[in-house]
Write an enzyme that holds these catalytic residues in place. Structure first.
Site, PDB file in Angstrom:
ATOM      1  N   CYS A   1     -11.809  -5.263  19.636  1.00 14.11           N
ATOM      2  CA  CYS A   1     -13.274  -5.179  19.497  1.00 14.11           C
ATOM      3  C   CYS A   1     -13.724  -5.308  18.048  1.00 14.11           C
ATOM      4  O   CYS A   1     -14.909  -5.390  17.767  1.00 14.11           O
ATOM      5  CB  CYS A   1     -13.799  -3.894  20.109  1.00 14.11           C
ATOM      6  SG  CYS A   1     -13.423  -2.413  19.147  1.00 14.11           S
TER       7      CYS A   1
ATOM      8  N   HIS B   1      -4.187 -11.439  -0.503  1.00 15.37           N
ATOM      9  CA  HIS B   1      -3.354 -10.911   0.576  1.00 15.37           C
ATOM     10  C   HIS B   1      -4.015  -9.764   1.333  1.00 15.37           C
ATOM     11  O   HIS B   1      -3.348  -9.031   2.050  1.00 15.37           O
ATOM     12  CB  HIS B   1      -1.987 -10.485   0.019  1.00 15.37           C
ATOM     13  CG  HIS B   1      -1.192 -11.648  -0.503  1.00 15.37           C
ATOM     14  ND1 HIS B   1      -0.153 -11.511  -1.389  1.00 15.37           N
ATOM     15  CD2 HIS B   1      -1.312 -12.976  -0.285  1.00 15.37           C
ATOM     16  CE1 HIS B   1       0.351 -12.711  -1.680  1.00 15.37           C
ATOM     17  NE2 HIS B   1      -0.348 -13.612  -1.027  1.00 15.37           N
TER      18      HIS B   1
ATOM     19  N   ASN C   1       4.038 -11.307 -18.528  1.00 18.47           N
ATOM     20  CA  ASN C   1       5.012 -10.973 -17.495  1.00 18.47           C
ATOM     21  C   ASN C   1       6.343 -10.635 -18.144  1.00 18.47           C
ATOM     22  O   ASN C   1       6.684 -11.180 -19.181  1.00 18.47           O
ATOM     23  CB  ASN C   1       5.192 -12.151 -16.519  1.00 18.47           C
ATOM     24  CG  ASN C   1       5.833 -11.714 -15.212  1.00 18.47           C
ATOM     25  OD1 ASN C   1       5.436 -10.715 -14.633  1.00 18.47           O
ATOM     26  ND2 ASN C   1       6.846 -12.433 -14.781  1.00 18.47           N
TER      27      ASN C   1
ATOM     28  N   CYS D   1      -9.785  -3.192  14.626  1.00 22.49           N
ATOM     29  CA  CYS D   1      -9.260  -3.249  15.985  1.00 22.49           C
ATOM     30  C   CYS D   1      -9.010  -4.710  16.346  1.00 22.49           C
ATOM     31  O   CYS D   1      -9.845  -5.573  16.093  1.00 22.49           O
ATOM     32  CB  CYS D   1     -10.248  -2.625  16.958  1.00 22.49           C
ATOM     33  SG  CYS D   1      -9.778  -2.902  18.678  1.00 22.49           S
TER      34      CYS D   1
ATOM     35  N   ARG E   1       8.504  -6.001  -2.155  1.00 16.88           N
ATOM     36  CA  ARG E   1       9.671  -6.864  -1.989  1.00 16.88           C
ATOM     37  C   ARG E   1      10.950  -6.183  -2.471  1.00 16.88           C
ATOM     38  O   ARG E   1      12.044  -6.630  -2.199  1.00 16.88           O
ATOM     39  CB  ARG E   1       9.471  -8.197  -2.710  1.00 16.88           C
ATOM     40  CG  ARG E   1       8.681  -9.189  -1.874  1.00 16.88           C
ATOM     41  CD  ARG E   1       8.367 -10.430  -2.666  1.00 16.88           C
ATOM     42  NE  ARG E   1       7.438 -10.113  -3.728  1.00 16.88           N
ATOM     43  CZ  ARG E   1       6.119 -10.177  -3.600  1.00 16.88           C
ATOM     44  NH1 ARG E   1       5.591 -10.552  -2.477  1.00 16.88           N
ATOM     45  NH2 ARG E   1       5.324  -9.856  -4.607  1.00 16.88           N
TER      46      ARG E   1
ATOM     47  N   ILE F   1      -2.644  -5.413  -2.662  1.00 13.92           N
ATOM     48  CA  ILE F   1      -3.445  -4.986  -1.508  1.00 13.92           C
ATOM     49  C   ILE F   1      -3.883  -3.527  -1.648  1.00 13.92           C
ATOM     50  O   ILE F   1      -4.371  -2.929  -0.701  1.00 13.92           O
ATOM     51  CB  ILE F   1      -2.631  -5.150  -0.198  1.00 13.92           C
ATOM     52  CG1 ILE F   1      -1.312  -4.369  -0.280  1.00 13.92           C
ATOM     53  CG2 ILE F   1      -2.354  -6.633   0.077  1.00 13.92           C
ATOM     54  CD1 ILE F   1      -0.515  -4.358   1.013  1.00 13.92           C
ATOM     55  N   ASP F   2      -3.712  -2.962  -2.846  1.00 14.89           N
ATOM     56  CA  ASP F   2      -3.914  -1.520  -3.015  1.00 14.89           C
ATOM     57  C   ASP F   2      -5.328  -1.106  -3.407  1.00 14.89           C
ATOM     58  O   ASP F   2      -5.633   0.086  -3.476  1.00 14.89           O
ATOM     59  CB  ASP F   2      -2.912  -0.988  -4.051  1.00 14.89           C
ATOM     60  CG  ASP F   2      -2.906  -1.831  -5.319  1.00 14.89           C
ATOM     61  OD1 ASP F   2      -3.989  -2.189  -5.824  1.00 14.89           O
ATOM     62  OD2 ASP F   2      -1.801  -2.158  -5.805  1.00 14.89           O
TER      63      ASP F   2
ATOM     64  N   ALA G   1       2.140  -8.119  -8.400  1.00 13.83           N
ATOM     65  CA  ALA G   1       2.676  -6.772  -8.187  1.00 13.83           C
ATOM     66  C   ALA G   1       2.877  -5.985  -9.492  1.00 13.83           C
ATOM     67  O   ALA G   1       2.706  -4.770  -9.525  1.00 13.83           O
ATOM     68  CB  ALA G   1       3.993  -6.855  -7.424  1.00 13.83           C
TER      69      ALA G   1
ATOM     70  N   THR H   1       3.043 -11.242 -12.482  1.00 12.10           N
ATOM     71  CA  THR H   1       3.561 -12.070 -11.389  1.00 12.10           C
ATOM     72  C   THR H   1       4.521 -13.106 -11.945  1.00 12.10           C
ATOM     73  O   THR H   1       4.304 -13.652 -13.011  1.00 12.10           O
ATOM     74  CB  THR H   1       2.427 -12.773 -10.607  1.00 12.10           C
ATOM     75  OG1 THR H   1       3.003 -13.726  -9.703  1.00 12.10           O
ATOM     76  CG2 THR H   1       1.453 -13.489 -11.524  1.00 12.10           C
TER      77      THR H   1
HETATM   78 ZN   LIG Z   1     -11.373  -1.607  19.723  1.00 10.97          ZN
END
Ligand SMILES: [Zn+2]
Length: 234
Positions: free
Chosen positions: A129, A118, A210, A126, A33, A102-103, A21, A187
């Protein structure tokens, strides 16, 4: 910039960067967090509960309220750390970026081999599907995002209670086994599976950047306690 680190980079042929992060906070992306901390609590549950698989299933609308509010950060740009890592990959020195973020900021900086432990807010599928949706399609709506088939769309983000993508994990392990310099940044190595992954690193030189102490400090060739953008930036 740190001359000791630059020397190690110069001597290495297969660098792997492992980041958390702290790499993104310098781009203005808060660590989730801590985003709903004790003093400005606006949710009835702590982030770890809201970002769990069970909560997603049982309280989907509240999940997305938090998700849009706290995890989707608009306008964040890569910082000097992201840009330097992308440049090192282009030079052929850096083989992989393993990230807990995750950015998508490493890709925005130009990195290609990014192993996202992550997942990513930029991929959404979806749940029935499998149809794919963009970040904008999730960010712009309100309530529970739904596919044209009617089912709920889920971000491709690993929630608490969900397993990691085994393919990503094994690629991370392989790159660590082949590396001769591992740079760990932003981290505290306290979140699973970060600390355990480090055990696969077989190379000699380990650099830790860090702001606070980590369990791996003792093993490190070099420990740097300064902002990562400042250390990696040229
Ligand atoms: Zn769908």
């Amino acid at each position: 910039m740190d001359p000791r680190l630059e020397k190690l980079i110069e001597q290495s042929r297969s660098i792997v960067f492992f980041g958390g992060a702290g790499v993104s906070t310098e781009s203005g992306v808060p660590d989730f967090r801590s985003v709903d901390g004790l003093y400005n609590q606006t949710y009835d549950y702590p982030p770890e509960v809201i970002l769990s698989h069970d909560f997603f299933v049982q309280h989907t609308e509240e999940f997305f309220r938090f998700y849009r509010d706290k995890l989707i950060v608009r306008g964040a740009k890569p910082n000097p750390a992201h840009l330097r890592l992308a440049a090192l990959e282009k030079e052929g020195k850096l083989k992989a970026v393993i990230t807990q973020n995750i950015d998508g900021l490493h890709q925005a900086a130009g990195s290609r081999n990014v192993l996202e432990l992550h997942g990513s807010i930029h991929r959404n599928f979806c749940t029935r599907c499998g149809k794919s949706y963009t970040l904008d399609q999730i960010a712009q709506g309100t309530g529970v995002p739904r596919c044209s088939c009617g089912a709920v769309i889920k971000p491709d983000v690993v929630l608490y209670g969900e397993g990691l993508d085994q393919m990503v994990l094994s690629r991370a392990v392989r790159s660590l086994q082949q590396a001769d310099l591992l740079i760990v940044g932003g981290t505290s190595l306290s979140v699973y599976p970060a600390a355990g992954l480090l055990d696969y690193y077989g190379g000699r030189e380990l650099v830790l950047i860090n702001k606070t102490e980590t369990p791996a400090d003792k093993r490190a060739t070099l420990v740097i306690r300064r902002p990562i953008g400042e250390v990696l930036g040229l």
